[in-house]
Design a protein around this motif. Structure first.
Motif, PDB file in Angstrom:
ATOM      1  N   VAL A 100       4.392  70.389  45.064  1.00  0.00           N
ATOM      2  CA  VAL A 100       5.620  70.517  45.848  1.00  0.00           C
ATOM      3  C   VAL A 100       6.802  70.101  44.985  1.00  0.00           C
ATOM      4  N   ALA A 150       6.252  74.638  48.113  1.00  0.00           N
ATOM      5  CA  ALA A 150       4.918  74.514  47.527  1.00  0.00           C
ATOM      6  C   ALA A 150       4.663  75.607  46.491  1.00  0.00           C
ATOM      7  N   ALA A 185       8.457  64.390  47.524  1.00  0.00           N
ATOM      8  CA  ALA A 185       8.198  63.008  47.124  1.00  0.00           C
ATOM      9  C   ALA A 185       9.485  62.408  46.569  1.00  0.00           C
ATOM     10  N   TYR A 233       8.348  71.311  53.122  1.00  0.00           N
ATOM     11  CA  TYR A 233       7.947  69.942  52.831  1.00  0.00           C
ATOM     12  C   TYR A 233       9.166  69.047  52.627  1.00  0.00           C
ATOM     13  N   CYS A 261      -0.883  76.703  45.029  1.00  0.00           N
ATOM     14  CA  CYS A 261      -1.835  76.125  45.979  1.00  0.00           C
ATOM     15  C   CYS A 261      -3.247  76.633  45.707  1.00  0.00           C
ATOM     16  N   THR A 287      -4.695  71.932  47.881  1.00  0.00           N
ATOM     17  CA  THR A 287      -3.822  71.152  47.001  1.00  0.00           C
ATOM     18  C   THR A 287      -2.692  72.039  46.511  1.00  0.00           C
ATOM     19  N   LEU A 311       4.888  60.457  48.028  1.00  0.00           N
ATOM     20  CA  LEU A 311       4.074  61.608  48.394  1.00  0.00           C
ATOM     21  C   LEU A 311       4.887  62.632  49.173  1.00  0.00           C
ATOM     22  N   PRO A 312       4.663  63.919  48.925  1.00  0.00           N
ATOM     23  CA  PRO A 312       5.306  64.929  49.772  1.00  0.00           C
ATOM     24  C   PRO A 312       4.738  64.869  51.189  1.00  0.00           C
ATOM     25  N   VAL A 313       5.546  65.302  52.162  1.00  0.00           N
ATOM     26  CA  VAL A 313       5.143  65.305  53.564  1.00  0.00           C
ATOM     27  C   VAL A 313       5.469  66.664  54.160  1.00  0.00           C
ATOM     28  N   TYR A 359       0.530  67.702  46.556  1.00  0.00           N
ATOM     29  CA  TYR A 359       0.272  67.460  47.974  1.00  0.00           C
ATOM     30  C   TYR A 359      -1.177  67.832  48.265  1.00  0.00           C
ATOM     31  N   HIS A 360      -1.873  66.986  49.014  1.00  0.00           N
ATOM     32  CA  HIS A 360      -3.257  67.237  49.392  1.00  0.00           C
ATOM     33  C   HIS A 360      -3.347  67.267  50.916  1.00  0.00           C
ATOM     34  N   GLY A 361      -3.793  68.378  51.462  1.00  0.00           N
ATOM     35  CA  GLY A 361      -3.927  68.511  52.908  1.00  0.00           C
ATOM     36  C   GLY A 361      -5.214  69.212  53.268  1.00  0.00           C
TER      37      GLY A 361
END
Length: 218
Positions: free
Chosen positions: A155, A161, A189, A186, A164, A152, A123-125, A200-202
């Protein structure tokens, strides 16, 4: 191989190193101080290690003065960056000193800090150390416009990103959320040791008093 460092965090932040205090008896040195739960620093996962999804540990021992200040910290860690992160955490924290006969005395604080990257390997961070914080629009804050906005993004392998999208909500908060996640940096991943493109989900919880408290943001 383990790496040892002593007092490095003071040098990193450009402060004047504190000379070690005079030697004390073994009885005094064995008295334990406690991290102040209300005034501790932020433990930062070293970006270089997180990017490669490296896990590890850092063992740190500090002398804690009777005023609750750490000094003469020594660390051993599985990687140099983990040692620096542990020292930065200790030197930016306050401590509850040890007591003897109802009086504060010099003691010691010892802790093994784990750095665990498992669970985020694909997962991206968000790289918070190199990204601006979300900005609560003054118009929304003044009018108590609140809400939770989920975003969402895709990435890429460079940690940038794209495309989005935001969930329904107040338009001013949707735009602020899209701006934050689009402009953030980011850590991409990883798969089989190589960066890959991934979604990516934030989300951000916008609260009217979070602008001053600096919480409610994730």
């Amino acid at each position: 191989m383990h790496f040892s460092r002593s007092g490095m965090a003071l040098a990193v932040f450009g402060l004047i190193a504190v000379a070690p205090s005079p030697a004390h008896s073994d009885d005094t040195a064995s008295v334990t101080a406690v991290l102040d739960p209300s005034h501790h620093g932020r433990l930062v996962y070293p970006p270089a290690e997180l990017e490669l999804r490296h896990s590890g540990t850092a063992h740190i021992v500090c002398v804690i003065t009777k005023d609750g200040q750490p000094q003469s910290c020594e660390t051993s860690a599985s990687a140099p960056d983990f040692a620096l992160a542990a020292e930065a955490y200790a030197y930016s924290s306050k401590f509850l000193p040890a007591y003897q006969d109802s009086k504060p005395i010099e003691g010691r604080w010892e802790k093994t800090i784990p750095f665990e990257a498992r669970g985020a390997a694909t997962l991206p961070v968000v790289d918070h150390e190199h990204s601006p914080r979300p900005y609560y629009p003054d118009f929304a804050n003044d009018r108590n416009i609140t809400g939770r906005v989920a975003v969402t993004c895709q990435v890429d392998t460079a940690g940038i990103a794209h495309d989005c999208t935001a969930s329904p909500g107040p338009e001013i908060l949707r735009r602020a959320s899209l701006a934050y996640f689009t402009l953030a940096r980011y850590l991409p991943a990883m798969k089989d040791g190589q960066p890959i493109s991934a979604p990516y989900h934030g989300n951000i919880n916008w609260e009217s008093d979070a602008k001053d408290r600096n919480d409610g943001f994730r």
